[in-house]
Write a protein that holds these residues in place. Structure first.
Motif, PDB file in Angstrom:
ATOM      1  N   LEU A   1      50.154  38.038  41.163  1.00  0.00           N
ATOM      2  CA  LEU A   1      50.876  39.315  41.122  1.00  0.00           C
ATOM      3  C   LEU A   1      51.399  39.632  39.728  1.00  0.00           C
ATOM      4  O   LEU A   1      51.829  40.748  39.470  1.00  0.00           O
ATOM      5  CB  LEU A   1      52.039  39.292  42.118  1.00  0.00           C
ATOM      6  CG  LEU A   1      51.627  39.137  43.568  1.00  0.00           C
ATOM      7  CD1 LEU A   1      52.856  38.998  44.459  1.00  0.00           C
ATOM      8  CD2 LEU A   1      50.764  40.296  44.017  1.00  0.00           C
ATOM      9  N   VAL A   2      51.369  38.662  38.821  1.00  0.00           N
ATOM     10  CA  VAL A   2      51.885  38.852  37.472  1.00  0.00           C
ATOM     11  C   VAL A   2      50.775  39.255  36.507  1.00  0.00           C
ATOM     12  O   VAL A   2      51.007  40.000  35.568  1.00  0.00           O
ATOM     13  CB  VAL A   2      52.588  37.562  36.986  1.00  0.00           C
ATOM     14  CG1 VAL A   2      53.056  37.689  35.556  1.00  0.00           C
ATOM     15  CG2 VAL A   2      53.757  37.228  37.894  1.00  0.00           C
ATOM     16  N   ILE A   3      49.567  38.756  36.749  1.00  0.00           N
ATOM     17  CA  ILE A   3      48.460  39.016  35.824  1.00  0.00           C
ATOM     18  C   ILE A   3      48.014  40.475  35.894  1.00  0.00           C
ATOM     19  O   ILE A   3      48.348  41.196  36.828  1.00  0.00           O
ATOM     20  CB  ILE A   3      47.264  38.083  36.110  1.00  0.00           C
ATOM     21  CG1 ILE A   3      46.744  38.286  37.538  1.00  0.00           C
ATOM     22  CG2 ILE A   3      47.625  36.656  35.837  1.00  0.00           C
ATOM     23  CD1 ILE A   3      45.475  37.541  37.840  1.00  0.00           C
ATOM     24  N   ASN A   4      47.262  40.878  34.882  1.00  0.00           N
ATOM     25  CA  ASN A   4      46.723  42.224  34.856  1.00  0.00           C
ATOM     26  C   ASN A   4      45.203  42.111  34.804  1.00  0.00           C
ATOM     27  O   ASN A   4      44.688  41.478  33.882  1.00  0.00           O
ATOM     28  CB  ASN A   4      47.249  42.972  33.627  1.00  0.00           C
ATOM     29  CG  ASN A   4      46.931  44.429  33.670  1.00  0.00           C
ATOM     30  OD1 ASN A   4      46.487  44.928  34.693  1.00  0.00           O
ATOM     31  ND2 ASN A   4      47.152  45.111  32.572  1.00  0.00           N
TER      32      ASN A   4
ATOM     33  N   TYR B   1      44.874  41.160  44.462  1.00  0.00           N
ATOM     34  CA  TYR B   1      45.354  40.922  45.824  1.00  0.00           C
ATOM     35  C   TYR B   1      44.455  39.958  46.587  1.00  0.00           C
ATOM     36  O   TYR B   1      44.918  39.265  47.495  1.00  0.00           O
ATOM     37  CB  TYR B   1      45.495  42.249  46.571  1.00  0.00           C
ATOM     38  CG  TYR B   1      46.579  43.121  45.974  1.00  0.00           C
ATOM     39  CD1 TYR B   1      47.911  42.764  46.095  1.00  0.00           C
ATOM     40  CD2 TYR B   1      46.263  44.263  45.262  1.00  0.00           C
ATOM     41  CE1 TYR B   1      48.911  43.532  45.531  1.00  0.00           C
ATOM     42  CE2 TYR B   1      47.255  45.050  44.694  1.00  0.00           C
ATOM     43  CZ  TYR B   1      48.575  44.682  44.838  1.00  0.00           C
ATOM     44  OH  TYR B   1      49.558  45.439  44.273  1.00  0.00           O
ATOM     45  N   ASN B   2      43.186  39.898  46.235  1.00  0.00           N
ATOM     46  CA  ASN B   2      42.291  38.917  46.847  1.00  0.00           C
ATOM     47  C   ASN B   2      42.745  37.505  46.472  1.00  0.00           C
ATOM     48  O   ASN B   2      42.800  36.617  47.320  1.00  0.00           O
ATOM     49  CB  ASN B   2      40.856  39.173  46.391  1.00  0.00           C
ATOM     50  CG  ASN B   2      39.835  38.335  47.120  1.00  0.00           C
ATOM     51  OD1 ASN B   2      40.101  37.733  48.143  1.00  0.00           O
ATOM     52  ND2 ASN B   2      38.639  38.275  46.573  1.00  0.00           N
ATOM     53  N   LEU B   3      43.101  37.304  45.215  1.00  0.00           N
ATOM     54  CA  LEU B   3      43.603  36.004  44.765  1.00  0.00           C
ATOM     55  C   LEU B   3      44.930  35.666  45.447  1.00  0.00           C
ATOM     56  O   LEU B   3      45.156  34.528  45.859  1.00  0.00           O
ATOM     57  CB  LEU B   3      43.767  36.005  43.242  1.00  0.00           C
ATOM     58  CG  LEU B   3      44.217  34.710  42.577  1.00  0.00           C
ATOM     59  CD1 LEU B   3      43.195  33.608  42.792  1.00  0.00           C
ATOM     60  CD2 LEU B   3      44.453  34.937  41.094  1.00  0.00           C
ATOM     61  N   MET B   4      45.790  36.667  45.605  1.00  0.00           N
ATOM     62  CA  MET B   4      47.061  36.428  46.276  1.00  0.00           C
ATOM     63  C   MET B   4      46.834  36.027  47.732  1.00  0.00           C
ATOM     64  O   MET B   4      47.436  35.072  48.233  1.00  0.00           O
ATOM     65  CB  MET B   4      47.942  37.671  46.219  1.00  0.00           C
ATOM     66  CG  MET B   4      49.283  37.461  46.899  1.00  0.00           C
ATOM     67  SD  MET B   4      50.181  38.976  47.244  1.00  0.00           S
ATOM     68  CE  MET B   4      49.141  39.770  48.417  1.00  0.00           C
TER      69      MET B   4
ATOM     70  N   ILE C   1      51.846  28.223  43.689  1.00  0.00           N
ATOM     71  CA  ILE C   1      51.891  28.597  42.264  1.00  0.00           C
ATOM     72  C   ILE C   1      51.021  29.822  41.995  1.00  0.00           C
ATOM     73  O   ILE C   1      51.457  30.785  41.362  1.00  0.00           O
ATOM     74  CB  ILE C   1      51.464  27.404  41.384  1.00  0.00           C
ATOM     75  CG1 ILE C   1      52.517  26.295  41.470  1.00  0.00           C
ATOM     76  CG2 ILE C   1      51.244  27.843  39.944  1.00  0.00           C
ATOM     77  CD1 ILE C   1      52.061  24.959  40.925  1.00  0.00           C
ATOM     78  N   TRP C   2      49.776  29.806  42.461  1.00  0.00           N
ATOM     79  CA  TRP C   2      48.851  30.888  42.128  1.00  0.00           C
ATOM     80  C   TRP C   2      49.126  32.164  42.921  1.00  0.00           C
ATOM     81  O   TRP C   2      48.695  33.251  42.497  1.00  0.00           O
ATOM     82  CB  TRP C   2      47.410  30.424  42.314  1.00  0.00           C
ATOM     83  CG  TRP C   2      47.006  29.531  41.198  1.00  0.00           C
ATOM     84  CD1 TRP C   2      47.088  28.175  41.153  1.00  0.00           C
ATOM     85  CD2 TRP C   2      46.496  29.945  39.928  1.00  0.00           C
ATOM     86  NE1 TRP C   2      46.656  27.709  39.938  1.00  0.00           N
ATOM     87  CE2 TRP C   2      46.284  28.782  39.163  1.00  0.00           C
ATOM     88  CE3 TRP C   2      46.199  31.165  39.362  1.00  0.00           C
ATOM     89  CZ2 TRP C   2      45.780  28.803  37.881  1.00  0.00           C
ATOM     90  CZ3 TRP C   2      45.695  31.197  38.078  1.00  0.00           C
ATOM     91  CH2 TRP C   2      45.494  30.033  37.361  1.00  0.00           C
ATOM     92  N   SER C   3      49.820  32.071  44.052  1.00  0.00           N
ATOM     93  CA  SER C   3      50.207  33.304  44.762  1.00  0.00           C
ATOM     94  C   SER C   3      51.124  34.139  43.889  1.00  0.00           C
ATOM     95  O   SER C   3      50.984  35.361  43.795  1.00  0.00           O
ATOM     96  CB  SER C   3      50.910  32.977  46.079  1.00  0.00           C
ATOM     97  OG  SER C   3      50.019  32.419  46.984  1.00  0.00           O
TER      98      SER C   3
END
Length: 141
Positions: free
Chosen positions: A99-102, A106-109, A93-95
Protein backbone atom coordinates in the motif's frame (compact mmCIF):
# COMPACT_ATOMS: atom_id res chain seq x y z
CA UNK A 1 -19.78 8.71 -24.44
CA UNK A 2 -21.08 7.76 -27.86
CA UNK A 3 -23.12 4.59 -28.05
CA UNK A 4 -23.00 2.77 -31.36
CA UNK A 5 -26.27 1.74 -32.94
CA UNK A 6 -26.90 -1.96 -32.66
CA UNK A 7 -28.94 -3.57 -35.42
CA UNK A 8 -32.00 -5.30 -33.92
CA UNK A 9 -31.82 -9.06 -34.11
CA UNK A 10 -35.60 -9.46 -34.37
CA UNK A 11 -38.48 -7.34 -35.63
CA UNK A 12 -40.51 -5.01 -33.41
CA UNK A 13 -43.48 -7.42 -33.49
CA UNK A 14 -41.31 -10.28 -32.31
CA UNK A 15 -39.74 -8.04 -29.65
CA UNK A 16 -43.19 -7.15 -28.31
CA UNK A 17 -43.97 -10.85 -28.06
CA UNK A 18 -40.63 -11.63 -26.33
CA UNK A 19 -41.08 -8.97 -23.66
CA UNK A 20 -39.09 -6.30 -21.85
CA UNK A 21 -36.01 -8.43 -21.23
CA UNK A 22 -35.12 -8.24 -24.91
CA UNK A 23 -35.44 -4.45 -24.88
CA UNK A 24 -33.17 -4.24 -21.83
CA UNK A 25 -30.66 -6.42 -23.62
CA UNK A 26 -30.76 -4.18 -26.69
CA UNK A 27 -30.24 -1.07 -24.57
CA UNK A 28 -27.46 -2.53 -22.48
CA UNK A 29 -25.53 -4.58 -25.03
CA UNK A 30 -23.79 -1.74 -26.86
CA UNK A 31 -22.99 0.11 -23.67
CA UNK A 32 -22.04 -3.12 -21.94
CA UNK A 33 -19.54 -3.94 -24.66
CA UNK A 34 -18.09 -0.44 -24.42
CA UNK A 35 -17.80 -0.67 -20.64
CA UNK A 36 -16.16 -4.09 -20.86
CA UNK A 37 -13.74 -2.87 -23.51
CA UNK A 38 -12.84 0.18 -21.41
CA UNK A 39 -12.33 -1.96 -18.30
CA UNK A 40 -10.09 -4.41 -20.14
CA UNK A 41 -8.12 -1.60 -21.78
CA UNK A 42 -7.64 0.15 -18.43
CA UNK A 43 -6.64 -3.14 -16.79
CA UNK A 44 -4.17 -3.94 -19.58
CA UNK A 45 -2.55 -0.49 -19.46
CA UNK A 46 -2.53 -0.11 -15.65
CA UNK A 47 0.94 0.50 -14.10
CA UNK A 48 0.47 -2.77 -12.17
CA UNK A 49 -1.27 -4.54 -15.05
CA UNK A 50 -0.40 -7.79 -16.84
CA UNK A 51 2.32 -6.14 -18.93
CA UNK A 52 4.44 -5.66 -15.77
CA UNK A 53 6.14 -7.72 -13.10
CA UNK A 54 3.90 -5.95 -10.56
CA UNK A 55 1.05 -8.15 -11.79
CA UNK A 56 2.77 -11.48 -12.37
CA UNK A 57 4.84 -11.70 -9.17
CA UNK A 58 1.80 -11.53 -6.84
CA UNK A 59 -0.25 -13.68 -9.20
CA UNK A 60 2.35 -16.45 -8.99
CA UNK A 61 2.61 -15.91 -5.23
CA UNK A 62 -1.02 -17.03 -4.92
CA UNK A 63 0.37 -20.54 -5.38
CA UNK A 64 1.97 -20.33 -1.93
CA UNK A 65 -1.32 -19.35 -0.32
CA UNK A 66 -3.20 -22.08 -2.19
CA UNK A 67 -0.58 -24.66 -1.12
CA UNK A 68 -0.90 -23.43 2.47
CA UNK A 69 -4.67 -23.90 2.29
CA UNK A 70 -4.13 -27.43 0.95
CA UNK A 71 -1.72 -28.09 3.86
CA UNK A 72 -4.55 -27.55 6.33
CA UNK A 73 -5.49 -31.18 5.67
CA UNK A 74 -2.03 -32.28 6.84
CA UNK A 75 -1.50 -33.66 10.32
CA UNK A 76 -0.20 -31.01 12.72
CA UNK A 77 3.08 -32.84 13.33
CA UNK A 78 3.94 -32.39 9.63
CA UNK A 79 3.43 -28.60 9.70
CA UNK A 80 6.78 -26.82 9.63
CA UNK A 81 7.07 -24.14 12.29
CA UNK A 82 9.89 -22.15 10.57
CA UNK A 83 8.05 -22.25 7.24
CA UNK A 84 4.80 -21.00 8.75
CA UNK A 85 6.61 -18.28 10.70
CA UNK A 86 8.23 -17.11 7.45
CA UNK A 87 4.92 -17.18 5.55
CA UNK A 88 3.12 -15.24 8.29
CA UNK A 89 5.89 -12.64 8.67
CA UNK A 90 6.14 -12.20 4.90
CA UNK A 91 2.40 -11.73 4.64
CA UNK A 92 2.28 -9.10 7.39
CA UNK A 93 5.30 -7.11 6.21
CA UNK A 94 4.46 -7.07 2.49
CA UNK A 95 0.76 -6.32 3.06
CA UNK A 96 1.77 -2.96 4.47
CA UNK A 97 4.46 -2.38 1.84
CA UNK A 98 2.04 -3.04 -1.04
CA UNK A 99 0.00 0.00 0.00
CA UNK A 100 3.04 2.28 0.31
CA UNK A 101 4.71 1.60 -3.04
CA UNK A 102 3.81 3.36 -6.26
CA UNK A 103 1.74 2.07 -8.03
CA UNK A 104 -0.39 0.78 -5.17
CA UNK A 105 -0.72 -2.94 -5.83
CA UNK A 106 -3.95 -4.41 -4.48
CA UNK A 107 -3.17 -7.84 -5.93
CA UNK A 108 0.03 -7.89 -3.86
CA UNK A 109 -1.88 -6.73 -0.79
CA UNK A 110 -4.54 -9.43 -1.20
CA UNK A 111 -2.08 -12.27 -1.69
CA UNK A 112 0.00 -11.19 1.30
CA UNK A 113 -3.06 -10.86 3.50
CA UNK A 114 -4.01 -14.38 2.44
CA UNK A 115 -0.49 -15.55 3.32
CA UNK A 116 -0.67 -13.88 6.74
CA UNK A 117 -4.08 -15.39 7.50
CA UNK A 118 -3.26 -18.91 6.33
CA UNK A 119 0.14 -18.84 8.04
CA UNK A 120 -1.39 -17.58 11.28
CA UNK A 121 -4.00 -20.33 11.18
CA UNK A 122 -1.32 -22.95 10.62
CA UNK A 123 0.67 -21.56 13.56
CA UNK A 124 -2.49 -21.64 15.69
CA UNK A 125 -2.97 -25.30 14.75
CA UNK A 126 0.67 -26.05 15.51
CA UNK A 127 0.69 -24.40 18.95
CA UNK A 128 -2.74 -25.74 19.92
CA UNK A 129 -2.23 -29.38 18.98
CA UNK A 130 1.50 -30.07 19.17
CA UNK A 131 2.40 -31.90 22.42
CA UNK A 132 6.01 -30.62 22.24
CA UNK A 133 4.72 -27.05 22.45
CA UNK A 134 2.69 -27.85 25.58
CA UNK A 135 5.81 -29.24 27.30
CA UNK A 136 7.90 -26.22 26.28
CA UNK A 137 5.27 -23.84 27.68
CA UNK A 138 4.80 -25.81 30.91
CA UNK A 139 8.54 -26.40 31.59
CA UNK A 140 9.46 -22.97 33.12
CA UNK A 141 6.77 -23.28 35.83
Amino acid sequence: IRVAYVQPLISAAEAARVGPSYHLFQLSSARGYQMAAKFLKDFWNHPAGPKTVFFWAPTCKWGISIANIADMQRPVDQVSLPQQLAITATGIIWSRYSLVINPVNYNLMAVNMAMAVTGSYQLYRKFKNDPAMEVAVAAPA
